[in-house]
Write an enzyme that holds these catalytic residues in place. Structure first.
Site, short mmCIF file in Angstrom:
data_model
loop_
_atom_site.label_atom_id
_atom_site.label_comp_id
_atom_site.label_asym_id
_atom_site.label_seq_id
_atom_site.Cartn_x
_atom_site.Cartn_y
_atom_site.Cartn_z
N HIS A 150 0.86 -1.17 0.00
CA HIS A 150 0.00 0.00 0.00
C HIS A 150 0.90 1.23 0.00
O HIS A 150 1.81 1.35 0.82
CB HIS A 150 -0.87 0.02 1.25
CG HIS A 150 -2.00 -0.95 1.23
ND1 HIS A 150 -3.16 -0.77 1.94
CD2 HIS A 150 -2.15 -2.13 0.59
CE1 HIS A 150 -3.97 -1.79 1.74
NE2 HIS A 150 -3.38 -2.63 0.93
N GLU A 153 -1.97 6.27 -0.67
CA GLU A 153 -3.40 6.41 -0.36
C GLU A 153 -3.56 7.70 0.43
O GLU A 153 -4.11 8.67 -0.05
CB GLU A 153 -3.90 5.20 0.43
CG GLU A 153 -5.37 5.28 0.84
CD GLU A 153 -5.80 4.13 1.73
OE1 GLU A 153 -7.02 3.98 1.92
OE2 GLU A 153 -4.93 3.39 2.24
#
Length: 218
Positions: A150, A153
């Site tokens: 990830h 974001e």
């Protein structure tokens, strides 16, 4: 329940997510969690799914990796037999915890190595840059695991760049902040780096105010 789901950011979602996860304790719990998800895949004609498994989420409740994996693997095997569901599992690490704890989990997961195709990096992105997990990603690469994380974001575009350059990932989860850096966006296009983008999540967690403002088409 509705008020609890009125998230203000990623962390407010994670607080509820970890609370919900705390009720999962037994092998049967994890079997049903996985099977319910895979039955939903079947209903929605999802032929292939790549699922992030986060053992560190359940460890505070005394749940071992073996308990988690026995339940998950039983459900995955059944779905493959019963209707040919294609499943890959990604061993995901929580970035708000230490790299040493992640390395410990990677070693602990070796008996289950055949069930994992890759590793990932999740949880709160703020104040937890990718560069803090160099040793983990190097060790996972040496084991032949694929690499994803990830990034971008809530974190800045530099987190995406560091995930590529420092961790050596092949795929970026989220990555929506890349639109703020034209050179980075061009690099992603040139190198054909996939982004697993979650527009509905991004709106619910207030990364963007609406789908109309979401940059996915960019």
């Amino acid at each position: 329940v509705q008020r609890a789901c009125e998230f203000t950011d990623l962390q407010s979602f994670l607080d509820l997510y970890y609370l919900g996860a705390s009720v999962l304790r037994t092998e049967e719990d994890f079997y049903h969690l996985m099977m319910d998800y895979l039955l939903m895949c079947r209903q929605q004609n999802i032929l292939h799914t790549e699922i992030m498994v986060e053992p560190q989420t359940y460890a505070p409740g005394g749940v071992t990796l073996d308990v988690v994996m026995r339940g998950f693997v039983a459900a995955v095997d059944e779905a493959r037999r019963e209707w040919g569901q294609s499943v890959l599992l990604i061993l995901s690490f929580l970035r708000h915890l230490s790299e040493d704890s992640a390395l410990h989990l990677l070693r602990e997961a070796q008996p289950w190595r055949e069930h994992f195709v890759a590793i990932g990096l999740a949880s709160a992105e703020r104040d937890h840059p990718p560069a803090g997990f160099c040793r983990l990603y190097r060790a996972a690469g040496e084991l032949g695991l694929r690499l994803t994380a990830h990034a971008g974001e809530e974190g800045p575009p530099d987190f995406i760049r560091d995930a590529l350059d420092v961790l050596g990932v092949e795929r970026i989860d989220h990555g929506v902040r890349a639109v703020e850096d034209p050179r980075l966006l061009e690099r992603l296009r040139r190198d054909q780096v996939p982004l697993t983008v979650c527009p509905l999540s991004n709106v619910r967690l207030c990364v963007f105010e609406s789908l109309q403002q979401h940059p996915i088409l960019e």
